[in-house]
Write a protein that holds these residues in place. Sequence first.
Motif, PDB file in Angstrom:
ATOM      1  N   ARG A 132      17.169  -1.453   2.456  1.00 26.14           N
ATOM      2  CA  ARG A 132      15.825  -2.396   2.480  1.00 26.14           C
ATOM      3  C   ARG A 132      15.837  -3.406   1.627  1.00 26.14           C
ATOM      4  N   GLY A 133      16.425  -3.218   0.375  1.00 32.74           N
ATOM      5  CA  GLY A 133      16.590  -3.867  -0.855  1.00 32.74           C
ATOM      6  C   GLY A 133      17.614  -4.816  -0.721  1.00 32.74           C
ATOM      7  N   VAL A 134      18.903  -4.600   0.178  1.00 31.94           N
ATOM      8  CA  VAL A 134      19.756  -5.403   0.320  1.00 31.94           C
ATOM      9  C   VAL A 134      19.213  -6.470   1.310  1.00 31.94           C
ATOM     10  N   GLU A 135      18.527  -5.902   2.400  1.00 35.01           N
ATOM     11  CA  GLU A 135      17.868  -7.136   3.525  1.00 35.01           C
ATOM     12  C   GLU A 135      16.768  -7.742   2.753  1.00 35.01           C
ATOM     13  N   LEU A 136      16.055  -7.440   1.926  1.00 35.08           N
ATOM     14  CA  LEU A 136      15.093  -8.330   1.440  1.00 35.08           C
ATOM     15  C   LEU A 136      15.930  -9.431   0.336  1.00 35.08           C
ATOM     16  N   VAL A 137      16.956  -8.752  -0.538  1.00 35.90           N
ATOM     17  CA  VAL A 137      17.464  -9.646  -1.244  1.00 35.90           C
ATOM     18  C   VAL A 137      18.087 -10.926  -0.389  1.00 35.90           C
ATOM     19  N   GLU A 138      18.867 -10.563   0.786  1.00 31.65           N
ATOM     20  CA  GLU A 138      19.620 -11.475   1.666  1.00 31.65           C
ATOM     21  C   GLU A 138      18.698 -12.358   2.162  1.00 31.65           C
TER      22      GLU A 138
ATOM     23  N   GLU B  47      18.610 -16.466   1.642  1.00 29.77           N
ATOM     24  CA  GLU B  47      18.923 -17.486   2.654  1.00 29.77           C
ATOM     25  C   GLU B  47      17.539 -18.393   2.483  1.00 29.77           C
ATOM     26  N   LYS B  48      16.548 -17.874   2.308  1.00 27.30           N
ATOM     27  CA  LYS B  48      15.066 -18.783   2.273  1.00 27.30           C
ATOM     28  C   LYS B  48      15.226 -19.664   1.166  1.00 27.30           C
ATOM     29  N   GLU B  49      15.826 -19.113   0.098  1.00 27.10           N
ATOM     30  CA  GLU B  49      15.984 -20.384  -1.076  1.00 27.10           C
ATOM     31  C   GLU B  49      17.134 -21.139  -1.043  1.00 27.10           C
TER      32      GLU B  49
ATOM     33  N   THR C  94      17.894 -22.502   2.142  1.00 29.04           N
ATOM     34  CA  THR C  94      17.510 -23.556   2.873  1.00 29.04           C
ATOM     35  C   THR C  94      16.392 -24.437   2.022  1.00 29.04           C
ATOM     36  N   ARG C  95      15.606 -23.861   1.223  1.00 31.90           N
ATOM     37  CA  ARG C  95      14.682 -24.743   0.621  1.00 31.90           C
ATOM     38  C   ARG C  95      15.624 -25.612  -0.519  1.00 31.90           C
ATOM     39  N   ILE C  96      16.800 -25.181  -1.033  1.00 31.84           N
ATOM     40  CA  ILE C  96      17.438 -26.132  -1.950  1.00 31.84           C
ATOM     41  C   ILE C  96      18.063 -27.042  -1.141  1.00 31.84           C
ATOM     42  N   ALA C  97      18.639 -26.867  -0.038  1.00 30.08           N
ATOM     43  CA  ALA C  97      19.253 -28.077   0.766  1.00 30.08           C
ATOM     44  C   ALA C  97      18.287 -29.017   1.202  1.00 30.08           C
ATOM     45  N   GLU C  98      16.872 -28.773   1.471  1.00 31.66           N
ATOM     46  CA  GLU C  98      15.793 -29.619   1.605  1.00 31.66           C
ATOM     47  C   GLU C  98      15.441 -30.486   0.602  1.00 31.66           C
ATOM     48  N   LEU C  99      15.465 -29.845  -0.775  1.00 27.97           N
ATOM     49  CA  LEU C  99      15.184 -30.609  -1.833  1.00 27.97           C
ATOM     50  C   LEU C  99      16.032 -31.395  -2.189  1.00 27.97           C
TER      51      LEU C  99
END
Length: 419
Positions: free
Chosen positions: A327-333, A337-339, A341-346
Amino acid sequence: MVPGPPTLDAPWPVALLSSKIRGWIDRLGTAWVEGEITQWGVSGGNVYGKLKDLNEDATISFTIWSSVKARIPADLKQGDRVIAAVKPNYWVKGGTLTMQVSDMRHVGLGDLLERLERLRAQLAAEGLFAVERKKRLPFLPHTIGLVTGKDSDAEKDVLRNAQLRWPQVRFRVVHAAVQGERTVTEVTAAIRTLDADPEVEVIIVARGGGDFQNLLGFSDETLVRAAAAAVTPIVSAIGHEADRPLLDEVADLRASTPTDAAKRVVPDVAEELARVQQARARIGTRLTHAIAHEIDRIGHLRTRPVLASPYWIVDSRAQELTRYVARGVELVERCVEKETTRIAELRGQLRALSPQATLDRGYAIVQTDAGHVVAAPAQAPAGTGLRVTVSGGAFAAVAGDEVASPAHPADSAGSPAAK
């Protein structure tokens, strides 16, 4: 003729002195006195005795003729407290003074009780009867002080009953008069002697009862105050329930009889051993019950899975740990991934807003030598030194005549242009 005063040269005859003494004594007449009979002897029908003051050390001799004896109470005896009508009589021939009794009576019981109650109230007001000042008796006294009459039944009762209950007990016996004129003096001295003995742990004052007047000595203020001042606990065993002498009130414990005093002061060895055995039996029963209860608890604990199979808790915790790790690995990945994508947008937004992107599209930035950006041709007259920044770098230039602008061709005719 009246003889003159006796002198060395003119002494009086003995008869004259005796007659004058008799005359002076006869003037006293009959007087009522109160005291205690300390001697009472009958001879030839006449009574010869002595009467002692109740408080002071003063005694007079008296004579009761047989004719008077027939008219006074027949139960008068030594130790009685009386009032008597006496007339001093000086016998000239023998040179002796006697008191002729014409009447004698017992002191009224009401008077005695009234005096006793006044003294009782006075001592109570001083706090000598207060419960809080009474001292506790020792549980097992090794040495007991005993104040009693010599060879009395009270002494035998106390010693016998105490030794039957606890054979190792020791006594310090001080004999004293427990009736008559010497009672107060001797009992008070005995109490003080035993109180001063460091080995004596409790003091018993014992007497085998008696009538009211015989017990008056145990209500004497001097004796009562001596008992109250004693540091050693005192047990009163006068053995007279109805009248309760004042010693009973001030004592730390009152016993109804000398036998009762021995039982109250000395514990019964047989009873104490039986109590010890009972206590040991109760302790053993409770201890056995407590041990059995704890054995049952341990048995119940050992049947639980965690103790029946030591690896059970490890296996169950390992499965939980595996789930938590996945569960921890899944949450970290997911978070990475979310961050990302956000960095690419920024990054895209930053590049779109960056001046470099504008320059890459073919635009240039024109600045004067002073570093001011040229936004209009009027800001760079002909001959002004300029710095031109493009996408690939920067170069110097000099302003020339204004040229026509593609956006405003009409307005730009004749204006200087940059070279």
